[in-house]
Scaffold this active site. Structure first.
Site, PDB file in Angstrom:
ATOM      1  N   HIS A  91       0.864  -1.179   0.000  1.00 31.19           N
ATOM      2  CA  HIS A  91       0.000   0.000   0.000  1.00 31.19           C
ATOM      3  C   HIS A  91       0.904   1.234   0.000  1.00 31.19           C
ATOM      4  O   HIS A  91       1.991   1.218   0.585  1.00 31.19           O
ATOM      5  CB  HIS A  91      -0.902  -0.008   1.250  1.00 31.19           C
ATOM      6  CG  HIS A  91      -1.920   1.094   1.194  1.00 31.19           C
ATOM      7  ND1 HIS A  91      -1.609   2.387   1.539  1.00 31.19           N
ATOM      8  CD2 HIS A  91      -3.224   1.102   0.816  1.00 31.19           C
ATOM      9  CE1 HIS A  91      -2.684   3.140   1.379  1.00 31.19           C
ATOM     10  NE2 HIS A  91      -3.686   2.385   0.931  1.00 31.19           N
ATOM     11  N   GLU A 160      -4.294   2.151  -7.297  1.00 23.02           N
ATOM     12  CA  GLU A 160      -4.577   3.270  -6.402  1.00 23.02           C
ATOM     13  C   GLU A 160      -3.671   4.451  -6.736  1.00 23.02           C
ATOM     14  O   GLU A 160      -2.529   4.521  -6.234  1.00 23.02           O
ATOM     15  CB  GLU A 160      -4.325   2.860  -4.945  1.00 23.02           C
ATOM     16  CG  GLU A 160      -5.179   1.714  -4.459  1.00 23.02           C
ATOM     17  CD  GLU A 160      -5.390   1.771  -2.945  1.00 23.02           C
ATOM     18  OE1 GLU A 160      -6.535   1.787  -2.511  1.00 23.02           O
ATOM     19  OE2 GLU A 160      -4.390   1.835  -2.202  1.00 23.02           O
TER      20      GLU A 160
HETATM   21  P1  PGA Z   1      -9.446   6.165   0.546  1.00 20.23           P
HETATM   22  O1  PGA Z   1      -8.265   5.144   0.776  1.00 20.23           O
HETATM   23  O2  PGA Z   1     -10.651   5.389   0.091  1.00 20.23           O
HETATM   24  O3  PGA Z   1      -9.657   6.822   1.877  1.00 20.23           O
HETATM   25  O4  PGA Z   1      -8.989   7.139  -0.501  1.00 20.23           O
HETATM   26  C1  PGA Z   1      -8.059   4.068  -0.111  1.00 20.23           C
HETATM   27  C2  PGA Z   1      -6.832   3.305   0.272  1.00 20.23           C
HETATM   28  O5  PGA Z   1      -5.864   3.915   0.729  1.00 20.23           O
HETATM   29  O6  PGA Z   1      -6.785   2.070   0.131  1.00 20.23           O
END
Ligand code: PGA
Length: 242
Positions: A91, A160
Site C-alpha cells: 500500500h 490506487e
Molecule cells: P481512501 O483510501 O478510500 O480513503 O482514498 C483508499 C486506500 O488507501 O486504500
C-alpha cells in the site's frame, strides 16, 4: 467482484461488533465478495465474529520474512493461522512510511502465495508522473517488479493513484478504464486476475466506477469506516452484476 474495506489505523474492538450488527439484514451476493482489513490485533475477533456472515478478513501488511528477529513485524504464518484470505501488500502508505520497495512486495507476495493467502498488490502513480503522462509506463514497471515470477492464479491488483487516496479526487472514469486495461494486458497469463480500483471511492462515485467492465471491485479506505456507506457501496456493486 471484491469490495474490500481497508480500515487502516482506525476503529477498535467494539467497532467489529457494531459492524456485525449492521450486517444482520444484508444479503451477500455470491458474485460479490466483501472483505475487511482491520488492524492486526483485531483480526482474530473479526474472523470469529464475521465468519458466519461470509465476510472475508484480510491483513493490511505483512513481513517479507517468515520468522526471526524482526521486532514489530507480522509473519504470514500468523496471518494464515487466523484464517485471512487476503493480505494487502505495498500500500502506498507502507511504501512511504515503511520503505516497502517493489522487491519487498514481490518477496512478501511469494510468501503469501505459499500460505494460500491472496496478495492484493497495490500500484499507482504520483501526481507528478500523471502530469508527465508517464502513468502507463510507471504502472507496467511496478507490476513487473512486484508480481511474483511463477504466479498463475490468485492475485488481486489494486490500482490506487497516490493523488486520489484520501483526497476526494478520482481519475476520469476513462483513465481508470485505461490503466486497468494496461494491467490486465500485462498480466493476461494470470487466471482469474482481479484488478480493483482504490482512492476516494464513495457512495456517489462507486456506481460509475463499477460500470467499467474491467473494474473487479474496490479497495475502500475512508468510506469503509462509515459502515452504512460501505454497505451502500457493496450494494451498488451487486446491482452492477445483476
Ligand atoms: P481512501 O483510501 O478510500 O480513503 O482514498 C483508499 C486506500 O488507501 O486504500
Amino acid at each position: 467482484m471484491l469490495i474490500a474495506g481497508n480500515w487502516k489505523m482506525n476503529l477498535k474492538y467494539e467497532d467489529i461488533l457494531k459492524f456485525k450488527d449492521i450486517l444482520t439484514d444484508l444479503k451477500l451476493d455470491n458474485q460479490v465478495e466483501m472483505a475487511i482489513f482491520p488492524q492486526f490485533p483485531l483480526l482474530y475477533s473479526a474472523k470469529e465474529y464475521l465468519s458466519n456472515y461470509n465476510i472475508e478478513i484480510g491483513a493490511q501488511a505483512c513481513s517479507s520474512e517468515l520468522k526471526g528477529a524482526f521486532t514489530g513485524d507480522v509473519s504470514v504464518e500468523i496471518i494464515s493461522d487466523i484464517g485471512c484470505k487476503y493480505c494487502i501488500v505495498g500500500h502506498s502508505e507502507r511504501r512511504m512510511f515503511h520503505n516497502e520497495t517493489n522487491g519487498f512486495i514481490k518477496k512478501a507476495s511469494n510468501l503469501l502465495l505459499s500460505k494460500n493467502i491472496i496478495p492484493i498488490i497495490c500500484v499507482g502513480e504520483s501526481e507528478e508522473i500523471k502530469n508527465k503522462k508517464n502513468t502507463n509506463q510507471f504502472i507496467i514497471s511496478q507490476i513487473n517488479e512486484c508480481v511474483p515470477d511463477n504466479i498463475s492464479s490468485n492475485l488481486v491488483i489494486a490500482y490506487e493513484p497516490l493523488w486520489a487516496i484520501g483526497t476526494g479526487v478520482i481519475p476520469d472514469y476513462e483513465e481508470i478504464f485505461n490503466v486497468h486495461a494496461v494491467i490486465m494486458n500485462e498480466l493476461s497469463y494470470i487466471e482469474n486476475l482481479r484488478v480493483i480500483y482504490g482512492g476516494s471511492v464513495n457512495v456517489e462515485n462507486c456506481s460509475k466506477i463499477f460500470e467499467l467492465n474491467n473494474v473487479h471491485g474496490a479497495l475502500i479506505g475512508g468510506s469503509s469506516l462509515k459502515f452504512k456507506d460501505f454497505l451502500a457501496i457493496y450494494k451498488s456493486a451487486v446491482k452492477q452484476i445483476i
